[in-house]
Write a protein that holds these residues in place. Structure first.
Motif, short mmCIF file in Angstrom:
data_model
loop_
_atom_site.label_atom_id
_atom_site.label_comp_id
_atom_site.label_asym_id
_atom_site.label_seq_id
_atom_site.Cartn_x
_atom_site.Cartn_y
_atom_site.Cartn_z
N PHE A 135 0.40 13.99 6.28
CA PHE A 135 0.29 12.67 5.68
C PHE A 135 0.62 11.63 6.74
CE2 PHE A 135 1.22 15.70 2.43
CZ PHE A 135 0.42 15.32 1.37
N ARG A 136 -0.23 10.62 6.84
CA ARG A 136 -0.03 9.53 7.79
C ARG A 136 0.89 8.49 7.16
NH1 ARG A 136 0.56 7.89 12.88
NH2 ARG A 136 -0.51 5.95 13.35
N CYS A 137 1.88 8.05 7.91
CA CYS A 137 2.82 7.05 7.41
C CYS A 137 2.36 5.65 7.77
CB CYS A 137 4.20 7.28 8.02
SG CYS A 137 4.91 8.88 7.61
N ASP A 138 2.61 4.72 6.87
CA ASP A 138 2.38 3.29 7.10
C ASP A 138 3.26 2.89 8.28
OD1 ASP A 138 2.65 0.48 7.07
OD2 ASP A 138 2.48 0.39 4.89
N GLN A 139 2.64 2.44 9.35
CA GLN A 139 3.36 2.16 10.58
C GLN A 139 4.24 0.92 10.52
OE1 GLN A 139 3.15 4.49 13.54
NE2 GLN A 139 2.95 5.36 11.50
N ARG A 140 4.09 0.13 9.50
CA ARG A 140 4.96 -1.05 9.34
C ARG A 140 6.23 -0.74 8.55
NH1 ARG A 140 1.07 -6.13 7.91
NH2 ARG A 140 -0.20 -6.05 9.79
N ARG A 141 6.35 0.48 8.07
CA ARG A 141 7.47 0.79 7.16
C ARG A 141 8.57 1.63 7.83
NH1 ARG A 141 4.32 0.98 1.93
NH2 ARG A 141 6.16 1.59 0.78
N ALA B 8 -9.14 2.65 -0.75
CA ALA B 8 -10.04 2.27 -1.84
C ALA B 8 -10.05 3.35 -2.91
CB ALA B 8 -11.44 2.01 -1.30
N ARG B 9 -10.17 4.60 -2.48
CA ARG B 9 -10.28 5.71 -3.43
C ARG B 9 -8.95 6.02 -4.13
NH1 ARG B 9 -12.07 10.99 -0.78
NH2 ARG B 9 -9.87 11.23 -0.43
N GLU B 10 -7.88 6.13 -3.36
CA GLU B 10 -6.60 6.57 -3.92
C GLU B 10 -5.77 5.45 -4.54
OE1 GLU B 10 -4.10 8.99 -1.59
OE2 GLU B 10 -5.55 10.61 -1.56
N ALA B 11 -5.81 4.28 -3.93
CA ALA B 11 -4.93 3.20 -4.39
C ALA B 11 -5.68 2.12 -5.15
CB ALA B 11 -4.18 2.61 -3.21
N GLY B 12 -7.02 2.25 -5.22
CA GLY B 12 -7.80 1.31 -6.02
C GLY B 12 -8.00 -0.06 -5.41
N TYR B 13 -7.81 -0.18 -4.10
CA TYR B 13 -8.06 -1.46 -3.44
C TYR B 13 -9.56 -1.68 -3.28
CZ TYR B 13 -3.15 -1.80 -2.04
OH TYR B 13 -1.79 -1.90 -2.04
N SER B 14 -9.97 -2.94 -3.25
CA SER B 14 -11.35 -3.25 -2.93
C SER B 14 -11.58 -2.83 -1.48
CB SER B 14 -11.63 -4.74 -3.09
OG SER B 14 -10.94 -5.46 -2.09
N LEU B 15 -12.84 -2.61 -1.10
CA LEU B 15 -13.11 -2.20 0.28
C LEU B 15 -12.68 -3.26 1.29
CD1 LEU B 15 -16.45 -0.21 0.10
CD2 LEU B 15 -14.18 0.62 0.71
N PRO C 226 0.85 -1.20 0.00
CA PRO C 226 0.00 0.00 0.00
C PRO C 226 0.88 1.24 0.00
CG PRO C 226 0.05 -0.98 2.18
CD PRO C 226 0.80 -1.91 1.27
N PRO C 227 0.31 2.41 -0.27
CA PRO C 227 1.11 3.64 -0.26
C PRO C 227 1.79 3.84 1.09
CG PRO C 227 -1.14 4.07 -1.00
CD PRO C 227 -1.10 2.67 -0.51
N ILE C 228 2.98 4.40 1.07
CA ILE C 228 3.69 4.63 2.33
C ILE C 228 3.07 5.78 3.12
CG2 ILE C 228 5.46 6.13 1.32
CD1 ILE C 228 7.46 4.63 3.27
N VAL C 229 2.39 6.70 2.42
CA VAL C 229 1.71 7.81 3.10
C VAL C 229 0.31 7.99 2.54
CG1 VAL C 229 3.79 9.11 3.73
CG2 VAL C 229 2.69 9.54 1.53
N ALA D 208 9.12 8.00 3.03
CA ALA D 208 7.85 8.70 3.26
C ALA D 208 7.84 10.05 2.55
CB ALA D 208 7.60 8.88 4.76
N VAL D 209 8.96 10.77 2.63
CA VAL D 209 9.06 12.06 1.94
C VAL D 209 8.95 11.85 0.44
CG1 VAL D 209 10.57 14.05 1.51
CG2 VAL D 209 10.35 13.13 3.83
N ASP D 210 9.59 10.81 -0.07
CA ASP D 210 9.48 10.50 -1.50
C ASP D 210 8.05 10.14 -1.87
OD1 ASP D 210 12.19 10.98 -1.77
OD2 ASP D 210 12.76 8.86 -1.84
N GLY D 211 7.33 9.48 -0.96
CA GLY D 211 5.92 9.17 -1.19
C GLY D 211 5.08 10.43 -1.32
N VAL D 212 5.39 11.44 -0.52
CA VAL D 212 4.68 12.72 -0.62
C VAL D 212 5.07 13.40 -1.93
CG1 VAL D 212 4.38 15.01 0.39
CG2 VAL D 212 4.44 13.00 1.87
#
Length: 154
Positions: free
Chosen positions: A67-73, A27-34, A5-8, A121-125
């Motif tokens: 921007f919220r960061c993926d806490q596993r990354r 779902a909206r930004e990355a196109g994942y199913s709900l 998933p997106p890092i941010v 994360a900065v690169d993700g932004v």
């Protein structure tokens, strides 16, 4: 192999009213199913003082984008961008890791491994059109929510 998933993900005040805004964004930004988005959303869940921190920050400082960061990354808790500067290449970028009861520490000290991948994360932004330029410098900051709010003048 499933894609990461997106890092941010952007944090918007209206979304904070939802119990799980991250599933909606995935779902909206990355196109994942709900259903998939719902499973992945736990990576962005806010704990203890994180949600009040973001509410206060965005409520007080309308020029900041968070921007919220993926806490596993291991990329920190949030990336904050000051949008007051009209030129993306000159905007101030801060990667934050909140630590309850801790003093303000700049440069990443006190975060352990939590800021190891802050650059990602900065690169993700930066990958989001028009927010910041690629390769932007950034500041690392850790501390209690109230200390960070004061430092950001919020």
């Amino acid at each position: 192999m499933p894609r990461e998933p997106p890092i941010v993900l952007p944090v918007l005040l209206p979304l904070l009213r939802h119990a799980n805004p991250w599933a909606l964004l995935l779902a909206r930004e990355a196109g994942y199913s709900l259903s998939t988005a719902s499973l992945l959303s736990e990576r962005y869940a806010m704990k203890s003082d994180e949600k009040p921190f973001v509410r206060e920050l965005l409520g007080r400082k309308r020029n900041l984008w968070v921007f919220r960061c993926d806490q596993r990354r291991f990329a920190g808790d949030f990336v904050v961008v000051d949008m007051a500067e009209p030129r993306p290449a000159r905007r101030q970028v801060v990667v934050l890791d909140l630590k309850m009861g801790a003093p303000l520490v700049l440069g990443g000290g006190g975060a352990g491994v939590q800021l190891t991948h802050a650059r990602d994360a900065v690169d993700g932004v930066a990958a989001r059109q028009g927010v910041i330029a690629s390769g932007m410098p950034y500041i690392l900051a850790t501390g209690d929510k109230d200390v960070i709010l004061a430092w950001l003048r919020a």
